[in-house]
Structures are given as structure tokens and as C-alpha cells.
Design an enzyme around this catalytic site. Structure first.
Site, PDB file in Angstrom:
ATOM      1  CB  SER A 263      34.646  75.694  26.551  1.00 53.57           C
ATOM      2  OG  SER A 263      35.050  74.610  27.363  1.00 53.57           O
ATOM      3  CE  LYS A 264      29.722  73.897  21.580  1.00 51.71           C
ATOM      4  NZ  LYS A 264      28.831  74.200  20.500  1.00 51.71           N
ATOM      5  NE  ARG A 265      33.473  69.406  22.759  1.00 49.99           N
ATOM      6  CZ  ARG A 265      32.166  69.462  22.495  1.00 49.99           C
ATOM      7  NH1 ARG A 265      31.273  69.451  23.469  1.00 49.99           N
ATOM      8  NH2 ARG A 265      31.740  69.515  21.267  1.00 49.99           N
ATOM      9  NE  ARG A 491      28.635  69.363  29.060  1.00 43.76           N
ATOM     10  CZ  ARG A 491      28.791  69.242  30.377  1.00 43.76           C
ATOM     11  NH1 ARG A 491      29.962  68.911  30.873  1.00 43.76           N
ATOM     12  NH2 ARG A 491      27.794  69.459  31.197  1.00 43.76           N
TER      13      ARG A 491
END
Ligand code: GLU
Length: 509
Positions: A263-265, A491
Site C-alpha cells: 500500500s502507498k501508506r 509520507r
């Protein structure tokens, strides 16, 4: 049942079928690589098809980015929208008439029916199923409509979808063979009457995908395992049309280091990020080739005779993969997309470049003429000597900018509050078109909603991006630095600061 396997002699044809819904995903390159290798090992053809029938998620720039980033990692395709081929068009939005005709065939042979329920009725049905703790499933009245009922709905001009008539009744099941897993069986009690054609006349993924795989003579469907639950519907469609099935190979999903689905998290998932952040395409390709474990580790003997250290056994080219990759060796455990490993690999490739090639790589990427020219234009009016260039622009050139709380937490706000706002900011910016006006407007809207005044809001982002309270204009800096790297910087900041805050809280306990 119709004969289900393609003739052993049919020339191998495989495809990837990405949907242009955003930035090209690393998973597309991973599945693309496996398809490419599979085709090359069998002197077959590798097809690229664009599945753009979901108009609500369509992003116009996405298709071009898919082409460019797949070519960047070194993949080429024999047929596709950009290169043509004998089975085109290869863009589904140009094939809608074909899908409509095929839906008609199923309406005529009874494998599909028109469903006249309104979205409100379907929603009410879904809610009552949820209230009764039942899995959501279509049980609408249209399935059993008589000819007369249908005629009167049509005469009244009621909009309808076309649904697959999944055979129901006790013990009805569909079994298909997955080449990596063996037989997989789905009880029809758990298979929905899938919508095949939407009320706007566009097909759903399921119909378009099966029709195209058949018409494009695909022999082997090699895709990610998240599609396993769709496969029984596809198998039923092959049966409904009386077509032979392709073989199915579902590849293990890429995972975050904590084993959750990538996931991009946790990691950047856009190929564009890796391109812009100074990864070499050959390292990226090699890394993706390691996923799933289809490459044999070198034997003791090879390690000794070639003087390799064990890790160097992980280094290989696309040509090596075509020669040595074995699909039967793939392990289903879930390959971890481990950035530390990717960086290590990239470092190995960088070290193997000649000094000249290394310099060229820098100048084509993080120090390109265009990039430096944009940065220079931004600070020309702000320096008194040329030597001050570096002082003002180091954040454009560094990868690791980590401001301290004294800089990024506004006075009168807490660290927690600031990190919570940063998380919202990240989501907002991810969704924003990367133009100064759009970014600014998105930030202001969020700020108003969360009651973060513009000053604090911009100061926070400036601190994250530049590591300082003073910098060249923020919007221009974001544009020049680029969306993928800006998002990644936020992030990384958020993940690191959240970790640090947790650790500090634990120590206090
Ligand atoms: N359009 C689907 C996707 O976005 C294709 C899945 C398949 O390969 O069948 O991945």
C-alpha cells in the site's frame, strides 16, 4: 462442460490488462515482467491491453504513463494500443460494440438477463442484508421475470443492466484449475449474478476481459491473486459462450514488510516515483524478478566458481530471467516489497557503472539540465553570490530531509495534532492535480475544514519539504520537486515522526 484447455499446440499468447486509473503501479510492472518472461520462454506473444471501461476512475494521462514506465523498466510488448497488432483495437473503450453484441448472445441463450432494479432498490437490498448479517448479494426480482414483464419494462423505458445468470440450486459449484495452486472450487451460493453490461451500455471488467481474452486468443492468463475470486465468474462466462478456457496463473501479491497487501501508506507504489527518485531501471527490474522466488538461487558451485558472494546471486538481467526463471518454482508465501533490499540492489548496480556512466546517470536524473535550470530560475532573485545557490536549494538535491519538532509544530499546537493534520494533508495532496493553483486551493480547503490557518498550514508543509522555516516559494518548489517525490517526503516524515512519538510515549510509561 466445454473442452476447457487450449490446444497444447496453440501458440502462447499472454497479456497484461492495466486500467488507466492513476499512476502506473509497481504491481503492473511485476505482472508485466512475469508475462513477458513467460511469452519469451515459449516463443509466444506478449500483449498490452488497456482496460478503460470504468469511466468514473479514468485518468487521461495514465495510459501514456503506463507505456512510458513499463518501457523504462525494459519491457516491450508485441501488440498493444501504441504498437498495433492483428487483434486490435487494444483499448477497450474502442470495443464497446463488441461487448454489446456479446451481451446480446447471452441474453438470447439464457445465460444473462436484464435487471431493472434501480440503484435505490439495490441499496435498500444491500442494507437489509447487512442488517441481517448476510453477505451482500443480488437477489433482485428481475431474475425470474416473464417475457411479458420484460416487455412491459422495456416499453416503459426502464433503464436496465445485463446480469450473468449464475446457475443456482443445491450443490452448484464451479471448479477451475490454477496452475500454481491446483483446483479451486467456488460454491455458487457465494457467486453473485455479476453485472456484465451497465445501464450506460458500458461493459464491466468481467465481460470485457473474458470477451477480449477469447478474441485475442490468450492462452494463459497470468495475473495477481486478487483476481481469484473473479475467476469463477469468468469460467462461467467461457461456458456460457461455449469457448475453451485459457489456463489461469494467479501470482502472489506483493506485500509490505509487515505482510499486509502493498500500500502507498508504507511504500511508494508508483513506478514514476522510482524513476524520479534515482533508481536504475535494471535494478528495479531485477528486484521485481526476485519477487515470488521463480529465479533459482545460484548453486554452491556457481558461487565458488564465479567468486560471487551469496547476495550477488540475486543479481540478474532480463535475459537471465528468460533463461532461468521457472514458474513452477514460484512460492505463494507473498513476496515482500522491501525497499531496503531494492536500495541495496540499486547500490550494487550503481557501483558497477563506470565513473563516466555514473556521472551521466546523475545528470540524466536528479541533476538533469532541466531540473537545475528550473531551480536556478527560482532562486536567481534571492541570492547575492552564486555560491549561495547550495544554501537555498539543498532540499532539492538531498533525499533525506528531517525537520525537528521545533520547526514543524506550530506554537500552541501539539505534536499529535500536527501529525494528524499532516496525515490529512498527505491524503489531500495525493488527490490534488499537481499545479500551483490546485495545490493551494486544496490546502486552503483542508485548512478551513480543520481550522488550521493558512500560515500554520503552509509553514508545516514548508518545514517538511525543505527542512527549514525559510525557503523559495512553496508552490513552485513543490512543482519543481515533483509530485511523486513530494508525496514520498511527506509520507516518510509522517511515518518517522509517528514512530518517534510512539517510542517517546512508550518510554514515559
Ligand atoms: N484490468 C484489470 C487490472 O486492472 C486486469 C486484471 C486481469 O489481468 O484480468 O488489473
Amino acid at each position: 462442460m466445454t473442452d476447457i484447455t487450449p490446444a497444447a499446440t496453440a501458440p502462447t499468447r499472454v497479456r497484461i490488462a492495466p486500467s488507466p486509473t492513476g499512476d502506473p503501479h509497481v504491481g503492473t510492472a511485476y505482472i508485466g515482467l512475469l508475462n513477458y518472461v513467460f511469452a519469451k520462454q515459449r516463443a509466444g506473444k506478449f500483449v498490452l491491453r488497456i482496460e478503460d471501461t470504468d469511466r468514473t476512475r479514468f485518468v487521461s494521462t495514465s495510459e501514456q504513463m503506463i507505456f512510458e514506465s513499463l518501457r523504462w523498466v525494459g519491457l516491450t510488448w508485441d501488440e498493444g494500443p501504441d504498437v498495433g497488432g492483428p487483434f486490435g483495437p487494444y483499448r477497450q473503450s474502442e470495443r464497446t460494440e463488441i461487448y454489446r453484441q456479446h451481451a446480446e448472445i447471452l441474453l438470447t441463450n439464457g445465460w444473462a438477463y436484464r435487471a431493472f432494479e434501480t440503484p435505490e432498490e439495490l441499496e435498500a437490498e444491500r442494507k437489509s442484508q447487512m442488517a441481517a448479517k448476510l453477505p451482500p448479494k443480488y437477489i433482485g426480482r428481475s431474475r425470474n421475470f416473464s417475457e411479458a414483464d420484460i416487455a412491459s419494462e422495456l416499453a416503459a423505458g426502464t433503464p436496465y443492466t445485463v446480469r450473468l445468470r449464475v446457475p443456482q440450486g443445491s450443490g452448484q459449484k464451479t471448479t477451475f484449475r490454477d496452475e500454481l495452486r491446483g483446483d479451486i472450487t467456488f460454491d455458487h451460493a457465494n457467486v453473485d449474478d455479476q453485472v456484465l453490461l451497465k445501464s450506460d451500455g458500458f461493459p464491466t471488467y468481467h465481460l470485457a476481459n473474458v470477451v477480449d481474452d477469447h478474441l485475442m486468443q490468450i492462452t494463459d492468463v497470468i495475473r495477481a491473486e486478487e483476481w481469484i475470486s473473479s475467476t469463477p465468474k469468468h469460467v462461467l462466462l467461457y461456458e456460457a459462450f461455449g469457448w475453451p478456457q485459457p489456463r489461469f496463473w494467479h501470482m502472489p501479491l506483493l506485500r509490505n514488510p509487515d505482510k499486509s497487501k502493498i500500500s502507498k501508506r508504507k511504500n511508494p507504489v508508483s513506478l514514476v516515483y522510482y524513476l524520479e527518485a534515482g533508481f536504475l531501471p535494471q535494478a528495479m527490474l531485477n528486484f521485481l524478478g526476485l519477487m515470488g522466488g521463480g529465479m533459482a538461487q545460484p548453486t554452491e558451485q556457481e558461487i565458488v566458481s564465479k567468486g560471487l558472494n551469496t547476495k550477488e546471486g540475486d543479481l540478474f538481467t532480463l535475459g537471465d530471467m528468460v533463461e532461468k526463471f521457472r514458474f513452477e518454482r514460484i512460492s505463494l508465501g507473498g513476496p515482500v516489497f522491501d525497499l531496503t533490499k531494492l536500495k541495496w540492489l540499486n547500490g550494487e548496480y550503481l557501483r558497477r557503472l563506470s565513473p563516466d556512466d555514473f556521472y551521466t546517470a546523475l545528470r540524466q536524473n536528479v541533476l538533469s539540465d532541466d531540473y537545475l535550470r528550473d531551480i536556478a530560475a527560482l532562486i536567481q532573485n534571492r541570492v547575492e553570490t552564486l555560491a549561495q545557490f547550495g544554501d537555498m536549494t539543498n532540499f532539492f538535491l538531498a533525499d533525506n530531509i528531517m525537520p525537528t519538532p521545533e520547526i514543524f509544530v506550530p506554537k500552541k499546537r501539539s505534536l499529535e495534532d500536527t501529525l494528524a493534520f499532516t496525515a490529512d494533508l498527505l491524503t489531500t495532496l495525493e488527490a490534488a492535480p499537481w499545479e500551483p493553483d490546485s495545490i493551494e486551493a486544496a490546502m486552503k480547503t483542508l485548512g478551513e475544514f480543520k481550522q488550521w490557518p493558512v500560515k500554520e498550514n503552509f509553514m508545516l508543509l514548508r518545514a517538511i519539504l525543505t527542512g527549514s522555516t525559510q525557503s523559495p516559494p512553496l508552490m513552485d518548489s513543490l512543482i519543481i520537486f515533483g509530485k511523486p517525490r513530494s508525496i514520498d517526503r511527506i509520507r516518510r516524515f509522517l511515518n518517522l515522526q509517528t514512530d518517534l512519538a510512539k517510542r517517546a510515549a512508550n518510554q514515559k510509561k
